[in-house]
Design a protein around this motif. Structure first.
Motif, PDB file in Angstrom:
ATOM      1  N   GLN A  20       0.901  -1.310  -0.192  1.00 12.88           N
ATOM      2  CA  GLN A  20       0.033  -0.086   0.151  1.00 12.88           C
ATOM      3  C   GLN A  20       0.727   1.184  -0.016  1.00 12.88           C
ATOM      4  OE1 GLN A  20      -4.040   0.005   0.132  1.00 12.88           O
ATOM      5  NE2 GLN A  20      -2.637   1.991  -0.556  1.00 12.88           N
ATOM      6  N   LEU A  21       1.821   1.161   0.622  1.00 17.52           N
ATOM      7  CA  LEU A  21       2.780   2.418   0.827  1.00 17.52           C
ATOM      8  C   LEU A  21       3.290   2.332  -1.004  1.00 17.52           C
ATOM      9  CD1 LEU A  21       5.929   3.387   3.284  1.00 17.52           C
ATOM     10  CD2 LEU A  21       5.839   3.280   1.083  1.00 17.52           C
ATOM     11  N   LEU A  22       4.130   1.293  -1.222  1.00 22.33           N
ATOM     12  CA  LEU A  22       4.515   1.584  -2.194  1.00 22.33           C
ATOM     13  C   LEU A  22       3.294   2.455  -3.952  1.00 22.33           C
ATOM     14  CD1 LEU A  22       6.983  -1.664  -2.814  1.00 22.33           C
ATOM     15  CD2 LEU A  22       7.373   0.718  -2.357  1.00 22.33           C
ATOM     16  N   ASP A  23       2.096   1.617  -3.618  1.00 25.63           N
ATOM     17  CA  ASP A  23       0.781   2.304  -4.289  1.00 25.63           C
ATOM     18  C   ASP A  23       0.808   3.179  -4.423  1.00 25.63           C
ATOM     19  OD1 ASP A  23       0.854  -0.851  -5.391  1.00 25.63           O
ATOM     20  OD2 ASP A  23      -1.125  -1.195  -3.688  1.00 25.63           O
ATOM     21  N   ASP A  24       0.506   3.904  -2.812  1.00 24.53           N
ATOM     22  CA  ASP A  24       0.232   5.274  -2.247  1.00 24.53           C
ATOM     23  C   ASP A  24       1.848   6.021  -3.065  1.00 24.53           C
ATOM     24  OD1 ASP A  24      -1.832   4.680  -1.074  1.00 24.53           O
ATOM     25  OD2 ASP A  24      -1.208   5.039   0.575  1.00 24.53           O
ATOM     26  N   LYS A  25       2.913   5.972  -3.653  1.00 24.59           N
ATOM     27  CA  LYS A  25       3.676   6.554  -4.056  1.00 24.59           C
ATOM     28  C   LYS A  25       3.818   6.163  -5.566  1.00 24.59           C
ATOM     29  CE  LYS A  25       7.434   7.070  -1.870  1.00 24.59           C
ATOM     30  NZ  LYS A  25       7.103   8.792  -1.528  1.00 24.59           N
ATOM     31  N   GLY A  26       2.960   5.480  -5.712  1.00 19.43           N
ATOM     32  CA  GLY A  26       2.943   5.154  -7.473  1.00 19.43           C
ATOM     33  C   GLY A  26       4.177   4.066  -7.712  1.00 19.43           C
ATOM     34  N   VAL A  27       4.871   3.223  -7.586  1.00 19.07           N
ATOM     35  CA  VAL A  27       5.935   2.730  -7.104  1.00 19.07           C
ATOM     36  C   VAL A  27       5.182   1.414  -8.218  1.00 19.07           C
ATOM     37  CG1 VAL A  27       7.747   1.465  -6.096  1.00 19.07           C
ATOM     38  CG2 VAL A  27       7.142   4.392  -5.532  1.00 19.07           C
ATOM     39  N   ARG A  28       6.461   1.556  -8.544  1.00 15.39           N
ATOM     40  CA  ARG A  28       5.754  -0.162  -9.685  1.00 15.39           C
ATOM     41  C   ARG A  28       7.067  -1.127  -9.630  1.00 15.39           C
ATOM     42  NH1 ARG A  28       5.989   0.648 -16.332  1.00 15.39           N
ATOM     43  NH2 ARG A  28       5.282  -1.876 -15.493  1.00 15.39           N
ATOM     44  N   TYR A  29       6.469  -2.067  -8.600  1.00 18.00           N
ATOM     45  CA  TYR A  29       7.484  -3.071  -7.867  1.00 18.00           C
ATOM     46  C   TYR A  29       7.054  -4.972  -8.615  1.00 18.00           C
ATOM     47  CZ  TYR A  29       2.697  -3.506  -5.103  1.00 18.00           C
ATOM     48  OH  TYR A  29       1.668  -2.974  -4.919  1.00 18.00           O
ATOM     49  N   LYS A  78      14.118   9.674   3.196  1.00 14.12           N
ATOM     50  CA  LYS A  78      14.714   8.824   2.397  1.00 14.12           C
ATOM     51  C   LYS A  78      13.962   8.277   1.326  1.00 14.12           C
ATOM     52  CE  LYS A  78      17.825   9.480   6.519  1.00 14.12           C
ATOM     53  NZ  LYS A  78      18.688   9.208   7.158  1.00 14.12           N
ATOM     54  N   LEU A  79      12.756   7.669   1.222  1.00 12.14           N
ATOM     55  CA  LEU A  79      12.752   6.740   0.079  1.00 12.14           C
ATOM     56  C   LEU A  79      12.989   6.896  -0.857  1.00 12.14           C
ATOM     57  CD1 LEU A  79      12.023   4.174  -0.347  1.00 12.14           C
ATOM     58  CD2 LEU A  79       9.632   4.287   0.087  1.00 12.14           C
ATOM     59  N   ASP A  80      12.100   8.251  -1.694  1.00 12.93           N
ATOM     60  CA  ASP A  80      11.693   9.202  -3.036  1.00 12.93           C
ATOM     61  C   ASP A  80      13.745   8.830  -3.615  1.00 12.93           C
ATOM     62  OD1 ASP A  80      10.010   9.445  -2.624  1.00 12.93           O
ATOM     63  OD2 ASP A  80       9.865  11.722  -1.685  1.00 12.93           O
ATOM     64  N   ALA A  81      15.355   9.428  -2.470  1.00  9.14           N
ATOM     65  CA  ALA A  81      16.212   8.829  -3.233  1.00  9.14           C
ATOM     66  C   ALA A  81      16.772   8.265  -3.756  1.00  9.14           C
ATOM     67  CB  ALA A  81      17.033   9.510  -2.205  1.00  9.14           C
ATOM     68  N   LEU A  82      16.225   6.435  -2.365  1.00  9.81           N
ATOM     69  CA  LEU A  82      16.563   5.346  -2.905  1.00  9.81           C
ATOM     70  C   LEU A  82      15.973   4.830  -4.396  1.00  9.81           C
ATOM     71  CD1 LEU A  82      18.310   2.873  -2.069  1.00  9.81           C
ATOM     72  CD2 LEU A  82      16.188   2.223  -0.468  1.00  9.81           C
ATOM     73  N   LEU A  83      15.004   5.315  -4.091  1.00 10.21           N
ATOM     74  CA  LEU A  83      14.212   4.768  -5.756  1.00 10.21           C
ATOM     75  C   LEU A  83      14.631   5.195  -6.629  1.00 10.21           C
ATOM     76  CD1 LEU A  83      10.339   5.167  -3.617  1.00 10.21           C
ATOM     77  CD2 LEU A  83      11.658   2.845  -4.670  1.00 10.21           C
ATOM     78  N   ALA A  84      15.198   6.689  -6.393  1.00 13.44           N
ATOM     79  CA  ALA A  84      15.239   7.520  -8.180  1.00 13.44           C
ATOM     80  C   ALA A  84      16.781   6.880  -8.549  1.00 13.44           C
ATOM     81  CB  ALA A  84      16.428   8.834  -7.327  1.00 13.44           C
TER      82      ALA A  84
END
Length: 84
Positions: A20-29, A78-84
């Motif tokens: 849900q956290l990843l979905d809320d951020k629009g992250v594909r996984y 810090k999550l956005d930076a790690l995802l970038a």
């Protein structure tokens, strides 16, 4: 964006919270459901340095850990930076 992979069990509430956290951020996984593919459990344990609980979350080559670790990264900004 780096690839995000999670080892989960569909019955796990922490897995659902991580998704849900990843979905809320629009992250594909992608996910590996250990209830469907129990033979991949040893792979997860090896990749997660011996950790046996789910979820186990990987962003690129980085082992994040479980939901609490993912959530802590998000709360620390810090999550956005790690995802970038």
């Amino acid at each position: 964006m780096k690839p995000v992979e999670l080892y989960i069990k569909t019955t796990c509430p922490y897995c659902q919270r991580a998704l849900q956290l990843l979905d809320d951020k629009g992250v594909r996984y992608s996910t590996v459901n250990l209830l469907q593919f129990p033979e991949r459990r040893d792979e997860m344990i090896e990749r997660a340095n011996g950790r046996t609980t789910v979820p186990q979350i990987f962003i690129g080559e980085t082992h994040v850990g479980g939901f609490d670790d993912l959530n802590a990264l998000e709360k620390a900004g810090k999550l956005d930076a790690l995802l970038a």
